[in-house]
Write a protein that holds these residues in place. Structure first.
Motif, PDB file in Angstrom:
ATOM      1  N   GLY A 298      60.482 147.635  -2.588  1.00 42.05           N
ATOM      2  CA  GLY A 298      59.895 147.211  -3.857  1.00 42.05           C
ATOM      3  C   GLY A 298      58.384 147.218  -3.835  1.00 42.05           C
ATOM      4  N   ASN A 299      57.799 146.937  -2.672  1.00 42.74           N
ATOM      5  CA  ASN A 299      56.339 146.990  -2.549  1.00 42.74           C
ATOM      6  C   ASN A 299      55.820 148.423  -2.536  1.00 42.74           C
ATOM      7  OD1 ASN A 299      56.161 144.170  -2.369  1.00 42.74           O
ATOM      8  ND2 ASN A 299      56.452 144.206  -0.149  1.00 42.74           N
ATOM      9  N   VAL A 300      56.660 149.363  -2.106  1.00 36.67           N
ATOM     10  CA  VAL A 300      56.245 150.765  -2.061  1.00 36.67           C
ATOM     11  C   VAL A 300      56.428 151.443  -3.410  1.00 36.67           C
ATOM     12  CG1 VAL A 300      56.656 152.976  -0.908  1.00 36.67           C
ATOM     13  CG2 VAL A 300      56.825 150.848   0.386  1.00 36.67           C
ATOM     14  N   ILE A 306      53.909 157.000  -5.889  1.00 37.25           N
ATOM     15  CA  ILE A 306      55.285 157.028  -6.392  1.00 37.25           C
ATOM     16  C   ILE A 306      55.287 157.377  -7.878  1.00 37.25           C
ATOM     17  CG2 ILE A 306      57.376 155.688  -6.747  1.00 37.25           C
ATOM     18  CD1 ILE A 306      56.892 156.306  -3.856  1.00 37.25           C
ATOM     19  N   GLU A 307      54.359 156.781  -8.631  1.00 38.80           N
ATOM     20  CA  GLU A 307      54.257 157.113 -10.052  1.00 38.80           C
ATOM     21  C   GLU A 307      53.893 158.583 -10.241  1.00 38.80           C
ATOM     22  OE1 GLU A 307      55.076 155.221 -12.531  1.00 38.80           O
ATOM     23  OE2 GLU A 307      55.573 153.549 -11.201  1.00 38.80           O
ATOM     24  N   ALA A 308      53.014 159.089  -9.376  1.00 40.19           N
ATOM     25  CA  ALA A 308      52.640 160.501  -9.479  1.00 40.19           C
ATOM     26  C   ALA A 308      53.835 161.397  -9.203  1.00 40.19           C
ATOM     27  CB  ALA A 308      51.506 160.804  -8.502  1.00 40.19           C
ATOM     28  N   ALA A 309      54.656 161.010  -8.223  1.00 42.45           N
ATOM     29  CA  ALA A 309      55.847 161.799  -7.919  1.00 42.45           C
ATOM     30  C   ALA A 309      56.834 161.768  -9.083  1.00 42.45           C
ATOM     31  CB  ALA A 309      56.511 161.273  -6.646  1.00 42.45           C
ATOM     32  N   LYS A 310      56.962 160.630  -9.737  1.00 43.45           N
ATOM     33  CA  LYS A 310      57.850 160.550 -10.909  1.00 43.45           C
ATOM     34  C   LYS A 310      57.343 161.438 -12.041  1.00 43.45           C
ATOM     35  CE  LYS A 310      59.648 155.892 -10.035  1.00 43.45           C
ATOM     36  NZ  LYS A 310      59.730 154.503 -10.535  1.00 43.45           N
ATOM     37  N   THR A 316      65.442 160.886  -7.695  1.00 42.72           N
ATOM     38  CA  THR A 316      65.547 159.631  -6.945  1.00 42.72           C
ATOM     39  C   THR A 316      65.693 159.880  -5.448  1.00 42.72           C
ATOM     40  OG1 THR A 316      66.600 158.578  -8.852  1.00 42.72           O
ATOM     41  CG2 THR A 316      66.848 157.487  -6.727  1.00 42.72           C
ATOM     42  N   TRP A 317      66.543 160.850  -5.081  1.00 41.39           N
ATOM     43  CA  TRP A 317      66.766 161.107  -3.659  1.00 41.39           C
ATOM     44  C   TRP A 317      65.491 161.591  -2.978  1.00 41.39           C
ATOM     45  CZ3 TRP A 317      69.539 159.470  -0.029  1.00 41.39           C
ATOM     46  CH2 TRP A 317      69.714 160.192   1.158  1.00 41.39           C
ATOM     47  N   TYR A 318      64.688 162.386  -3.692  1.00 39.78           N
ATOM     48  CA  TYR A 318      63.412 162.832  -3.123  1.00 39.78           C
ATOM     49  C   TYR A 318      62.483 161.641  -2.924  1.00 39.78           C
ATOM     50  CZ  TYR A 318      58.866 165.084  -2.703  1.00 39.78           C
ATOM     51  OH  TYR A 318      57.624 165.470  -2.258  1.00 39.78           O
ATOM     52  N   LEU A 319      62.425 160.739  -3.883  1.00 42.51           N
ATOM     53  CA  LEU A 319      61.549 159.572  -3.748  1.00 42.51           C
ATOM     54  C   LEU A 319      61.961 158.710  -2.559  1.00 42.51           C
ATOM     55  CD1 LEU A 319      61.237 158.499  -7.508  1.00 42.51           C
ATOM     56  CD2 LEU A 319      59.573 159.771  -6.136  1.00 42.51           C
ATOM     57  N   ILE A 320      63.265 158.529  -2.401  1.00 41.59           N
ATOM     58  CA  ILE A 320      63.746 157.705  -1.291  1.00 41.59           C
ATOM     59  C   ILE A 320      63.468 158.380   0.047  1.00 41.59           C
ATOM     60  CG2 ILE A 320      65.833 156.796  -0.193  1.00 41.59           C
ATOM     61  CD1 ILE A 320      66.962 156.295  -2.982  1.00 41.59           C
ATOM     62  N   ARG A 321      63.795 159.656   0.121  1.00 47.92           N
ATOM     63  CA  ARG A 321      63.739 160.366   1.402  1.00 47.92           C
ATOM     64  C   ARG A 321      62.325 160.724   1.828  1.00 47.92           C
ATOM     65  NH1 ARG A 321      64.144 165.881   2.208  1.00 47.92           N
ATOM     66  NH2 ARG A 321      64.586 166.071  -0.025  1.00 47.92           N
ATOM     67  N   ARG A 322      61.455 161.101   0.909  1.00 47.70           N
ATOM     68  CA  ARG A 322      60.142 161.623   1.273  1.00 47.70           C
ATOM     69  C   ARG A 322      58.993 160.647   1.027  1.00 47.70           C
ATOM     70  NH1 ARG A 322      60.066 167.159   1.763  1.00 47.70           N
ATOM     71  NH2 ARG A 322      57.971 166.736   2.572  1.00 47.70           N
ATOM     72  N   GLU A 323      59.194 159.662   0.162  1.00 43.20           N
ATOM     73  CA  GLU A 323      58.077 158.779  -0.179  1.00 43.20           C
ATOM     74  C   GLU A 323      58.301 157.335   0.272  1.00 43.20           C
ATOM     75  OE1 GLU A 323      55.398 159.939  -1.283  1.00 43.20           O
ATOM     76  OE2 GLU A 323      55.908 161.901  -2.104  1.00 43.20           O
ATOM     77  N   ILE A 324      59.459 156.769  -0.054  1.00 42.23           N
ATOM     78  CA  ILE A 324      59.689 155.340   0.196  1.00 42.23           C
ATOM     79  C   ILE A 324      60.081 155.082   1.642  1.00 42.23           C
ATOM     80  CG2 ILE A 324      61.034 153.323  -0.489  1.00 42.23           C
ATOM     81  CD1 ILE A 324      61.367 154.593  -3.233  1.00 42.23           C
ATOM     82  N   PRO A 326      59.735 156.828   4.551  1.00 42.50           N
ATOM     83  CA  PRO A 326      58.718 156.963   5.613  1.00 42.50           C
ATOM     84  C   PRO A 326      57.710 155.821   5.641  1.00 42.50           C
ATOM     85  CG  PRO A 326      59.046 159.056   4.489  1.00 42.50           C
ATOM     86  CD  PRO A 326      59.785 158.025   3.704  1.00 42.50           C
ATOM     87  N   ASN A 327      57.453 155.206   4.499  1.00 39.99           N
ATOM     88  CA  ASN A 327      56.499 154.100   4.440  1.00 39.99           C
ATOM     89  C   ASN A 327      57.151 152.738   4.653  1.00 39.99           C
ATOM     90  OD1 ASN A 327      53.786 155.363   3.463  1.00 39.99           O
ATOM     91  ND2 ASN A 327      55.345 156.285   2.146  1.00 39.99           N
ATOM     92  N   SER A 328      58.436 152.732   4.933  1.00 41.41           N
ATOM     93  CA  SER A 328      59.153 151.483   5.194  1.00 41.41           C
ATOM     94  C   SER A 328      59.815 151.483   6.566  1.00 41.41           C
ATOM     95  CB  SER A 328      60.238 151.271   4.117  1.00 41.41           C
ATOM     96  OG  SER A 328      59.708 151.366   2.816  1.00 41.41           O
TER      97      SER A 328
END
Length: 412
Positions: A298-300, A306-310, A316-324, A326-328
Protein backbone atom coordinates in the motif's frame (compact mmCIF):
# COMPACT_ATOMS: atom_id res chain seq x y z
CA UNK A 1 41.00 -21.88 47.53
CA UNK A 2 41.28 -24.41 44.68
CA UNK A 3 43.63 -24.21 41.73
CA UNK A 4 40.63 -23.78 39.40
CA UNK A 5 39.48 -20.61 41.20
CA UNK A 6 42.99 -19.11 41.13
CA UNK A 7 43.45 -19.83 37.43
CA UNK A 8 39.93 -18.62 36.62
CA UNK A 9 40.35 -15.19 38.22
CA UNK A 10 43.93 -14.87 36.97
CA UNK A 11 42.85 -15.40 33.37
CA UNK A 12 39.91 -12.99 33.66
CA UNK A 13 41.91 -10.24 35.32
CA UNK A 14 44.86 -10.73 32.96
CA UNK A 15 42.62 -10.56 29.90
CA UNK A 16 40.87 -7.47 31.30
CA UNK A 17 44.20 -5.71 31.87
CA UNK A 18 45.40 -6.55 28.36
CA UNK A 19 42.17 -5.24 26.85
CA UNK A 20 42.51 -2.00 28.84
CA UNK A 21 46.20 -1.63 27.89
CA UNK A 22 45.47 -1.98 24.17
CA UNK A 23 42.47 0.39 24.52
CA UNK A 24 39.88 -2.26 23.58
CA UNK A 25 37.03 -0.63 25.47
CA UNK A 26 34.26 -3.08 24.51
CA UNK A 27 36.40 -6.13 25.32
CA UNK A 28 37.51 -4.60 28.63
CA UNK A 29 33.92 -3.87 29.71
CA UNK A 30 32.85 -7.40 28.80
CA UNK A 31 35.74 -9.13 30.57
CA UNK A 32 35.71 -7.03 33.70
CA UNK A 33 31.92 -7.28 33.97
CA UNK A 34 32.30 -11.05 33.75
CA UNK A 35 34.93 -10.83 36.52
CA UNK A 36 32.58 -8.89 38.80
CA UNK A 37 29.67 -11.23 38.11
CA UNK A 38 31.90 -14.23 38.75
CA UNK A 39 33.06 -12.70 42.04
CA UNK A 40 29.47 -12.28 43.26
CA UNK A 41 28.37 -15.72 42.05
CA UNK A 42 31.47 -17.30 43.56
CA UNK A 43 30.58 -15.90 46.98
CA UNK A 44 26.97 -17.11 46.69
CA UNK A 45 27.39 -20.45 44.91
CA UNK A 46 31.03 -21.35 45.44
CA UNK A 47 33.18 -23.26 42.98
CA UNK A 48 30.19 -24.96 41.34
CA UNK A 49 28.75 -21.60 40.26
CA UNK A 50 32.13 -20.53 38.86
CA UNK A 51 32.35 -23.74 36.85
CA UNK A 52 28.93 -23.06 35.34
CA UNK A 53 29.96 -19.49 34.44
CA UNK A 54 33.23 -20.77 32.95
CA UNK A 55 31.39 -23.35 30.83
CA UNK A 56 28.85 -20.75 29.64
CA UNK A 57 31.61 -18.26 28.81
CA UNK A 58 33.54 -20.97 26.99
CA UNK A 59 30.50 -21.94 24.93
CA UNK A 60 29.88 -18.29 24.00
CA UNK A 61 33.51 -17.86 23.01
CA UNK A 62 33.39 -21.06 20.95
CA UNK A 63 30.17 -19.90 19.25
CA UNK A 64 31.78 -16.55 18.43
CA UNK A 65 34.81 -18.25 16.88
CA UNK A 66 32.63 -20.59 14.84
CA UNK A 67 30.50 -17.66 13.66
CA UNK A 68 33.57 -15.64 12.68
CA UNK A 69 35.15 -18.54 10.79
CA UNK A 70 31.88 -19.35 9.00
CA UNK A 71 31.39 -15.70 7.99
CA UNK A 72 34.91 -15.54 6.56
CA UNK A 73 34.26 -18.80 4.69
CA UNK A 74 31.10 -17.36 3.14
CA UNK A 75 32.95 -14.17 2.19
CA UNK A 76 35.60 -16.21 0.36
CA UNK A 77 33.16 -18.31 -1.68
CA UNK A 78 30.56 -15.57 -2.30
CA UNK A 79 30.43 -13.16 -5.22
CA UNK A 80 31.88 -9.69 -4.84
CA UNK A 81 28.58 -7.96 -4.10
CA UNK A 82 27.44 -10.66 -1.70
CA UNK A 83 30.83 -10.66 0.05
CA UNK A 84 30.47 -6.93 0.61
CA UNK A 85 27.12 -7.51 2.32
CA UNK A 86 28.43 -10.41 4.38
CA UNK A 87 31.26 -8.29 5.79
CA UNK A 88 28.63 -6.14 7.49
CA UNK A 89 26.94 -9.15 9.10
CA UNK A 90 27.35 -9.28 12.90
CA UNK A 91 28.59 -12.44 14.57
CA UNK A 92 25.04 -13.22 15.73
CA UNK A 93 23.82 -13.34 12.12
CA UNK A 94 26.82 -15.45 11.10
CA UNK A 95 26.10 -17.85 13.95
CA UNK A 96 22.47 -18.05 12.85
CA UNK A 97 23.50 -18.87 9.29
CA UNK A 98 25.84 -21.57 10.59
CA UNK A 99 23.06 -23.19 12.63
CA UNK A 100 20.65 -23.05 9.67
CA UNK A 101 23.32 -24.56 7.43
CA UNK A 102 23.98 -27.35 9.95
CA UNK A 103 20.29 -28.20 10.33
CA UNK A 104 19.85 -28.18 6.55
CA UNK A 105 22.78 -30.59 6.07
CA UNK A 106 21.43 -32.85 8.83
CA UNK A 107 17.98 -32.90 7.24
CA UNK A 108 19.12 -33.47 3.67
CA UNK A 109 21.66 -36.18 4.48
CA UNK A 110 19.85 -37.71 7.47
CA UNK A 111 20.02 -41.33 6.18
CA UNK A 112 23.80 -41.01 5.81
CA UNK A 113 24.46 -39.17 9.09
CA UNK A 114 22.20 -41.15 11.42
CA UNK A 115 23.77 -44.45 12.49
CA UNK A 116 20.34 -46.14 12.84
CA UNK A 117 16.87 -45.80 11.36
CA UNK A 118 14.42 -43.36 12.93
CA UNK A 119 12.08 -46.17 14.06
CA UNK A 120 14.69 -48.90 14.59
CA UNK A 121 14.67 -50.45 18.08
CA UNK A 122 18.25 -51.28 19.04
CA UNK A 123 18.29 -51.35 22.85
CA UNK A 124 16.19 -51.39 25.98
CA UNK A 125 14.01 -48.48 27.05
CA UNK A 126 15.90 -45.41 28.29
CA UNK A 127 19.27 -47.13 27.88
CA UNK A 128 22.17 -44.80 28.80
CA UNK A 129 24.61 -43.45 26.23
CA UNK A 130 27.41 -45.76 25.13
CA UNK A 131 29.82 -46.21 22.23
CA UNK A 132 26.92 -47.08 19.90
CA UNK A 133 24.33 -44.55 21.10
CA UNK A 134 25.68 -41.04 21.50
CA UNK A 135 22.62 -39.75 23.39
CA UNK A 136 21.18 -43.00 24.70
CA UNK A 137 17.82 -44.57 23.87
CA UNK A 138 14.24 -43.33 24.14
CA UNK A 139 11.23 -44.99 25.78
CA UNK A 140 11.11 -47.72 23.10
CA UNK A 141 14.84 -48.33 22.82
CA UNK A 142 15.40 -46.24 19.68
CA UNK A 143 18.61 -44.26 19.21
CA UNK A 144 18.01 -40.65 20.34
CA UNK A 145 20.75 -39.20 18.14
CA UNK A 146 19.35 -40.85 15.01
CA UNK A 147 15.84 -39.61 15.80
CA UNK A 148 17.21 -36.13 16.46
CA UNK A 149 18.83 -36.09 13.02
CA UNK A 150 15.70 -37.41 11.30
CA UNK A 151 13.64 -34.93 13.31
CA UNK A 152 15.58 -32.12 11.65
CA UNK A 153 14.34 -33.39 8.28
CA UNK A 154 10.71 -33.97 9.29
CA UNK A 155 10.01 -30.99 11.54
CA UNK A 156 11.87 -28.39 9.51
CA UNK A 157 10.57 -29.70 6.16
CA UNK A 158 6.95 -29.48 7.31
CA UNK A 159 7.50 -26.03 8.84
CA UNK A 160 9.19 -24.80 5.67
CA UNK A 161 6.45 -26.16 3.41
CA UNK A 162 3.73 -24.67 5.63
CA UNK A 163 5.51 -21.31 5.58
CA UNK A 164 5.89 -21.38 1.79
CA UNK A 165 2.19 -22.14 1.28
CA UNK A 166 1.08 -19.53 3.81
CA UNK A 167 3.42 -16.94 2.34
CA UNK A 168 2.39 -17.67 -1.25
CA UNK A 169 -1.34 -17.31 -0.52
CA UNK A 170 -0.99 -14.35 1.85
CA UNK A 171 1.52 -12.41 -0.28
CA UNK A 172 -0.45 -12.84 -3.51
CA UNK A 173 -3.68 -11.77 -1.79
CA UNK A 174 -1.97 -8.78 -0.18
CA UNK A 175 -0.35 -7.58 -3.40
CA UNK A 176 -3.57 -7.94 -5.37
CA UNK A 177 -5.64 -6.26 -2.64
CA UNK A 178 -3.27 -3.29 -2.42
CA UNK A 179 -3.25 -2.90 -6.21
CA UNK A 180 -6.95 -3.45 -6.92
CA UNK A 181 -8.61 -2.09 -3.78
CA UNK A 182 -12.40 -1.88 -3.72
CA UNK A 183 -14.64 -4.77 -2.73
CA UNK A 184 -11.91 -7.38 -3.22
CA UNK A 185 -9.69 -5.67 -0.68
CA UNK A 186 -12.54 -5.44 1.83
CA UNK A 187 -13.63 -9.07 1.45
CA UNK A 188 -10.09 -10.45 1.87
CA UNK A 189 -9.34 -8.10 4.76
CA UNK A 190 -12.48 -9.03 6.70
CA UNK A 191 -11.88 -12.74 6.08
CA UNK A 192 -8.33 -12.45 7.42
CA UNK A 193 -9.63 -10.55 10.45
CA UNK A 194 -11.99 -13.42 11.27
CA UNK A 195 -9.20 -16.03 11.03
CA UNK A 196 -6.76 -13.92 13.03
CA UNK A 197 -9.33 -13.37 15.79
CA UNK A 198 -9.14 -17.09 16.66
CA UNK A 199 -6.04 -18.12 18.68
CA UNK A 200 -3.65 -20.11 16.50
CA UNK A 201 -3.41 -23.16 18.76
CA UNK A 202 -7.18 -23.41 19.28
CA UNK A 203 -7.85 -23.04 15.55
CA UNK A 204 -5.23 -25.69 14.75
CA UNK A 205 -6.69 -28.10 17.29
CA UNK A 206 -10.18 -27.55 15.84
CA UNK A 207 -9.11 -28.13 12.24
CA UNK A 208 -6.99 -31.17 13.08
CA UNK A 209 -9.84 -32.70 15.07
CA UNK A 210 -12.15 -32.24 12.06
CA UNK A 211 -9.80 -33.47 9.32
CA UNK A 212 -7.83 -35.95 11.40
CA UNK A 213 -8.67 -39.57 12.05
CA UNK A 214 -10.50 -41.30 9.23
CA UNK A 215 -10.47 -38.19 7.00
CA UNK A 216 -6.66 -38.18 6.99
CA UNK A 217 -6.39 -40.25 3.82
CA UNK A 218 -5.05 -39.80 0.30
CA UNK A 219 -8.41 -38.82 -1.20
CA UNK A 220 -9.16 -36.08 1.31
CA UNK A 221 -5.61 -34.78 1.15
CA UNK A 222 -5.71 -34.70 -2.65
CA UNK A 223 -8.92 -32.68 -2.74
CA UNK A 224 -7.71 -30.28 -0.05
CA UNK A 225 -4.40 -29.71 -1.83
CA UNK A 226 -6.13 -29.21 -5.17
CA UNK A 227 -8.56 -26.74 -3.63
CA UNK A 228 -5.76 -24.79 -1.95
CA UNK A 229 -3.75 -24.66 -5.19
CA UNK A 230 -6.78 -23.51 -7.18
CA UNK A 231 -7.59 -20.82 -4.62
CA UNK A 232 -4.03 -19.52 -4.74
CA UNK A 233 -3.85 -19.77 -8.53
CA UNK A 234 -7.09 -17.83 -8.99
CA UNK A 235 -5.33 -14.79 -7.53
CA UNK A 236 -2.69 -15.03 -10.24
CA UNK A 237 -5.25 -15.64 -12.98
CA UNK A 238 -7.34 -12.66 -11.88
CA UNK A 239 -4.25 -10.41 -11.93
CA UNK A 240 -3.06 -11.67 -15.33
CA UNK A 241 -6.38 -11.97 -17.18
CA UNK A 242 -8.37 -9.12 -15.58
CA UNK A 243 -11.52 -8.74 -17.75
CA UNK A 244 -10.41 -10.96 -20.65
CA UNK A 245 -12.80 -13.92 -21.01
CA UNK A 246 -10.34 -15.86 -23.15
CA UNK A 247 -7.59 -15.18 -20.62
CA UNK A 248 -9.78 -16.51 -17.82
CA UNK A 249 -10.63 -19.69 -19.75
CA UNK A 250 -6.99 -20.38 -20.60
CA UNK A 251 -5.85 -19.48 -17.10
CA UNK A 252 -8.36 -21.74 -15.35
CA UNK A 253 -7.52 -24.65 -17.67
CA UNK A 254 -3.81 -24.32 -16.94
CA UNK A 255 -4.54 -23.77 -13.26
CA UNK A 256 -6.50 -27.00 -12.86
CA UNK A 257 -3.69 -28.99 -14.46
CA UNK A 258 -1.04 -27.35 -12.28
CA UNK A 259 -3.16 -27.90 -9.15
CA UNK A 260 -3.55 -31.62 -9.89
CA UNK A 261 0.19 -32.03 -10.49
CA UNK A 262 0.96 -30.10 -7.32
CA UNK A 263 -1.40 -32.26 -5.25
CA UNK A 264 0.09 -35.43 -6.67
CA UNK A 265 3.65 -34.30 -5.96
CA UNK A 266 2.78 -33.37 -2.39
CA UNK A 267 1.21 -36.79 -1.80
CA UNK A 268 4.45 -38.40 -2.91
CA UNK A 269 6.55 -36.30 -0.51
CA UNK A 270 4.29 -36.22 2.57
CA UNK A 271 1.74 -38.60 4.09
CA UNK A 272 -1.93 -37.52 4.45
CA UNK A 273 -1.72 -36.48 8.12
CA UNK A 274 1.32 -34.30 7.39
CA UNK A 275 -0.43 -32.70 4.42
CA UNK A 276 -3.45 -31.79 6.55
CA UNK A 277 -1.11 -30.34 9.18
CA UNK A 278 0.68 -28.24 6.55
CA UNK A 279 -2.58 -26.94 5.07
CA UNK A 280 -3.98 -26.05 8.50
CA UNK A 281 -0.82 -24.12 9.31
CA UNK A 282 -0.95 -22.34 5.93
CA UNK A 283 -4.54 -21.24 6.52
CA UNK A 284 -3.72 -19.99 10.03
CA UNK A 285 -0.71 -17.88 9.09
CA UNK A 286 -1.60 -16.63 5.60
CA UNK A 287 -3.75 -13.77 7.04
CA UNK A 288 -0.72 -12.45 8.93
CA UNK A 289 1.29 -12.42 5.72
CA UNK A 290 -1.63 -10.78 3.92
CA UNK A 291 -1.80 -7.92 6.43
CA UNK A 292 1.90 -7.16 6.22
CA UNK A 293 2.07 -7.47 2.43
CA UNK A 294 -0.98 -5.25 2.01
CA UNK A 295 0.54 -2.61 4.28
CA UNK A 296 3.94 -2.68 2.55
CA UNK A 297 2.47 -2.74 -0.96
CA UNK A 298 0.00 0.00 0.00
CA UNK A 299 2.91 2.36 0.62
CA UNK A 300 4.35 1.54 -2.80
CA UNK A 301 1.10 1.79 -4.77
CA UNK A 302 0.75 5.52 -4.04
CA UNK A 303 4.17 6.34 -5.49
CA UNK A 304 4.45 8.47 -8.65
CA UNK A 305 6.09 5.78 -10.74
CA UNK A 306 3.09 3.50 -10.11
CA UNK A 307 0.75 6.22 -11.35
CA UNK A 308 2.98 6.71 -14.39
CA UNK A 309 2.84 2.99 -15.12
CA UNK A 310 -0.96 3.05 -14.89
CA UNK A 311 -1.09 5.99 -17.29
CA UNK A 312 1.04 3.98 -19.73
CA UNK A 313 -1.69 1.34 -19.66
CA UNK A 314 0.23 -1.30 -17.74
CA UNK A 315 -1.87 -4.15 -16.36
CA UNK A 316 -2.20 -5.30 -12.76
CA UNK A 317 0.15 -8.26 -13.12
CA UNK A 318 2.86 -6.01 -14.58
CA UNK A 319 2.49 -3.56 -11.69
CA UNK A 320 2.77 -6.35 -9.14
CA UNK A 321 5.63 -8.18 -10.81
CA UNK A 322 7.81 -5.31 -12.04
CA UNK A 323 7.01 -2.34 -9.80
CA UNK A 324 5.52 -3.30 -6.42
CA UNK A 325 7.17 -6.62 -5.58
CA UNK A 326 10.80 -5.53 -6.24
CA UNK A 327 10.29 -2.57 -3.90
CA UNK A 328 8.76 -4.75 -1.18
CA UNK A 329 11.21 -7.65 -1.22
CA UNK A 330 13.31 -6.79 1.85
CA UNK A 331 10.51 -6.65 4.45
CA UNK A 332 8.78 -9.65 2.89
CA UNK A 333 11.93 -11.77 3.09
CA UNK A 334 12.35 -10.81 6.74
CA UNK A 335 8.70 -11.63 7.36
CA UNK A 336 9.24 -15.05 5.78
CA UNK A 337 11.87 -15.81 8.41
CA UNK A 338 9.59 -14.69 11.24
CA UNK A 339 6.67 -16.70 9.88
CA UNK A 340 8.90 -19.77 9.69
CA UNK A 341 9.66 -19.41 13.39
CA UNK A 342 5.96 -19.15 14.26
CA UNK A 343 5.04 -22.13 12.06
CA UNK A 344 7.96 -24.17 13.37
CA UNK A 345 6.99 -23.56 16.99
CA UNK A 346 3.31 -24.30 16.29
CA UNK A 347 4.11 -27.63 14.61
CA UNK A 348 6.47 -28.57 17.44
CA UNK A 349 3.78 -27.63 19.98
CA UNK A 350 1.12 -29.66 18.20
CA UNK A 351 3.47 -32.64 18.01
CA UNK A 352 4.13 -32.29 21.75
CA UNK A 353 0.36 -32.48 22.29
CA UNK A 354 0.16 -35.56 20.05
CA UNK A 355 -1.71 -33.86 17.18
CA UNK A 356 1.20 -32.96 14.93
CA UNK A 357 3.60 -35.35 13.25
CA UNK A 358 2.46 -38.85 14.13
CA UNK A 359 4.71 -41.70 15.37
CA UNK A 360 6.86 -43.49 14.49
CA UNK A 361 8.04 -40.49 12.44
CA UNK A 362 10.75 -38.65 14.36
CA UNK A 363 9.87 -35.12 15.43
CA UNK A 364 11.51 -32.79 17.92
CA UNK A 365 8.24 -31.84 19.62
CA UNK A 366 7.05 -35.40 20.11
CA UNK A 367 10.53 -36.44 21.29
CA UNK A 368 10.20 -34.04 24.22
CA UNK A 369 6.86 -35.58 25.19
CA UNK A 370 8.01 -39.17 24.76
CA UNK A 371 11.03 -38.75 27.03
CA UNK A 372 9.59 -36.29 29.55
CA UNK A 373 9.60 -39.01 32.23
CA UNK A 374 13.39 -38.82 32.43
CA UNK A 375 13.27 -35.28 33.83
CA UNK A 376 11.94 -36.71 37.11
CA UNK A 377 15.18 -38.70 37.41
CA UNK A 378 17.45 -35.76 36.69
CA UNK A 379 18.21 -36.83 33.11
CA UNK A 380 18.49 -33.95 30.61
CA UNK A 381 17.79 -36.12 27.54
CA UNK A 382 14.31 -34.59 26.92
CA UNK A 383 15.91 -31.14 26.95
CA UNK A 384 18.08 -31.99 23.92
CA UNK A 385 15.27 -31.82 21.29
CA UNK A 386 13.82 -28.84 23.17
CA UNK A 387 17.22 -27.14 22.93
CA UNK A 388 17.31 -27.94 19.19
CA UNK A 389 13.93 -26.23 18.74
CA UNK A 390 15.08 -23.18 20.70
CA UNK A 391 18.46 -23.02 18.94
CA UNK A 392 16.99 -23.07 15.43
CA UNK A 393 14.35 -20.48 16.37
CA UNK A 394 16.96 -18.13 17.83
CA UNK A 395 19.26 -18.68 14.83
CA UNK A 396 16.56 -17.75 12.33
CA UNK A 397 15.72 -14.66 14.40
CA UNK A 398 19.38 -13.63 14.38
CA UNK A 399 19.42 -13.71 10.58
CA UNK A 400 16.04 -11.95 10.34
CA UNK A 401 17.22 -9.17 12.66
CA UNK A 402 20.22 -8.55 10.43
CA UNK A 403 18.05 -8.50 7.31
CA UNK A 404 15.62 -6.06 8.94
CA UNK A 405 18.54 -3.85 9.92
CA UNK A 406 19.83 -3.85 6.34
CA UNK A 407 16.41 -3.15 4.83
CA UNK A 408 15.84 -0.22 7.20
CA UNK A 409 18.66 1.70 5.55
CA UNK A 410 20.59 2.24 8.79
CA UNK A 411 24.36 2.34 8.62
CA UNK A 412 26.88 1.33 11.21
Amino acid sequence: MSVFVILYYTLLLGASCLAAYFNKRAAFLLLFSLTLVSFVLGIIGGVAALRIVAIAAGLLALSAMVAYAFREFLIVIASQNMAKELRTAPLTAAFGMFVIFTVAIAGIFAPFIAPFGEAQVISSAFAPADENMLLGADQLGRDMFSRLVYGARNTVALALMGTVLAFTLGALAGLLAATSGGWFDQVIARTSDVIMSIPSLIFALLMLSIFGGELANDTTSFYLLTGFAILTGLLVVSAVSERSVIGWLIGITVLVGVAVVFAGAMLIIFNPSEIILVLVVAVIYSPRVFRLTRAVAGNVVVMDYIEAAKLRGERTWYLIRREILPNSTAPLVAEFGLEFCFVFLLIAGLSFLGLGIQPPTADWGSMVRENATLISFGDITPLIPAAAIALLTVAVNFVVDWMLYRSSGLKV
